[in-house]
Design a protein around this motif. Structure first.
Motif, mmCIF file in Angstrom:
data_model
loop_
_atom_site.group_PDB
_atom_site.id
_atom_site.type_symbol
_atom_site.label_atom_id
_atom_site.label_comp_id
_atom_site.label_asym_id
_atom_site.label_seq_id
_atom_site.Cartn_x
_atom_site.Cartn_y
_atom_site.Cartn_z
ATOM 1 N N UNK A 14 2.914 -5.236 4.973
ATOM 2 C CA UNK A 14 3.919 -4.465 5.723
ATOM 3 C C UNK A 14 3.464 -3.053 6.053
ATOM 4 N N UNK A 15 2.320 -2.675 5.586
ATOM 5 C CA UNK A 15 1.793 -1.326 5.852
ATOM 6 C C UNK A 15 1.817 -1.016 7.351
ATOM 7 N N UNK A 26 8.739 1.886 6.476
ATOM 8 C CA UNK A 26 9.430 3.178 6.601
ATOM 9 C C UNK A 26 8.936 4.148 5.540
ATOM 10 N N UNK A 27 8.891 3.691 4.296
ATOM 11 C CA UNK A 27 8.421 4.554 3.201
ATOM 12 C C UNK A 27 6.977 4.987 3.419
ATOM 13 N N UNK A 28 6.116 4.022 3.728
ATOM 14 C CA UNK A 28 4.700 4.341 3.908
ATOM 15 C C UNK A 28 4.476 5.291 5.082
ATOM 16 N N UNK A 29 5.268 5.149 6.131
ATOM 17 C CA UNK A 29 5.143 6.035 7.294
ATOM 18 C C UNK A 29 5.520 7.479 6.952
ATOM 19 N N UNK A 72 4.035 3.485 -3.869
ATOM 20 C CA UNK A 72 3.366 4.770 -4.083
ATOM 21 C C UNK A 72 1.855 4.569 -4.218
ATOM 22 N N UNK A 73 1.451 3.558 -4.967
ATOM 23 C CA UNK A 73 0.021 3.263 -5.095
ATOM 24 C C UNK A 73 -0.588 2.919 -3.743
ATOM 25 N N UNK A 74 0.098 2.081 -2.968
ATOM 26 C CA UNK A 74 -0.398 1.698 -1.643
ATOM 27 C C UNK A 74 -0.544 2.917 -0.736
ATOM 28 N N UNK A 75 0.372 3.860 -0.867
ATOM 29 C CA UNK A 75 0.311 5.066 -0.040
ATOM 30 C C UNK A 75 -0.952 5.879 -0.322
ATOM 31 N N UNK A 76 -1.518 5.698 -1.499
ATOM 32 C CA UNK A 76 -2.762 6.391 -1.876
ATOM 33 C C UNK A 76 -3.945 5.429 -1.966
ATOM 34 N N UNK A 77 -3.767 4.226 -1.402
ATOM 35 C CA UNK A 77 -4.833 3.223 -1.361
ATOM 36 C C UNK A 77 -5.359 2.839 -2.747
#
Length: 102
Positions: A14-15, A26-29, A72-77
């Motif tokens: 969903x990224x 929405x969160x990641x954006x 949160x982890x995904x947002x920082x890869x």
């Protein structure tokens, strides 16, 4: 694949989704800072339920915490696999010894 791995995979998928149709997108954006803020809010809600002693509410809030941690982890890869590898590295090590090494 266990439920946590499935959730991490869904978050990764969903990224690139349309933020109008995906809460995860929405969160990641909104960026890593917003994802961290949301994780913190959910963690506090879980703490409140733990203090109150309502097992059902704590279970629901813990699920929210896990979801928002993965976002949160995904947002920082950072992948779930990386976190799992770190847990495996620590396996068999005393928590006291682990803290002393940091």
């Amino acid at each position: 694949m266990n439920p946590l791995e499935k959730l991490a995979a869904t978050i990764a998928e969903r990224r690139g989704a349309d933020p109008d149709t995906s809460w995860t997108a929405t969160l990641l954006a909104k960026g890593p800072e917003k994802c961290a803020e949301k994780f913190g809010e959910e963690a506090v809600e879980a703490i409140v339920e733990a203090v109150k002693g309502d097992r059902g509410r704590l279970t629901a809030e813990a699920a929210d915490v896990l979801y928002h941690l993965l976002v949160m982890l995904a947002a920082r890869d950072v992948t779930l696999a990386e976190v799992m590898a770190e847990l495996e590295r620590r396996e068999g090590t005393s928590g006291i010894a682990e803290k002393a090494r940091r």
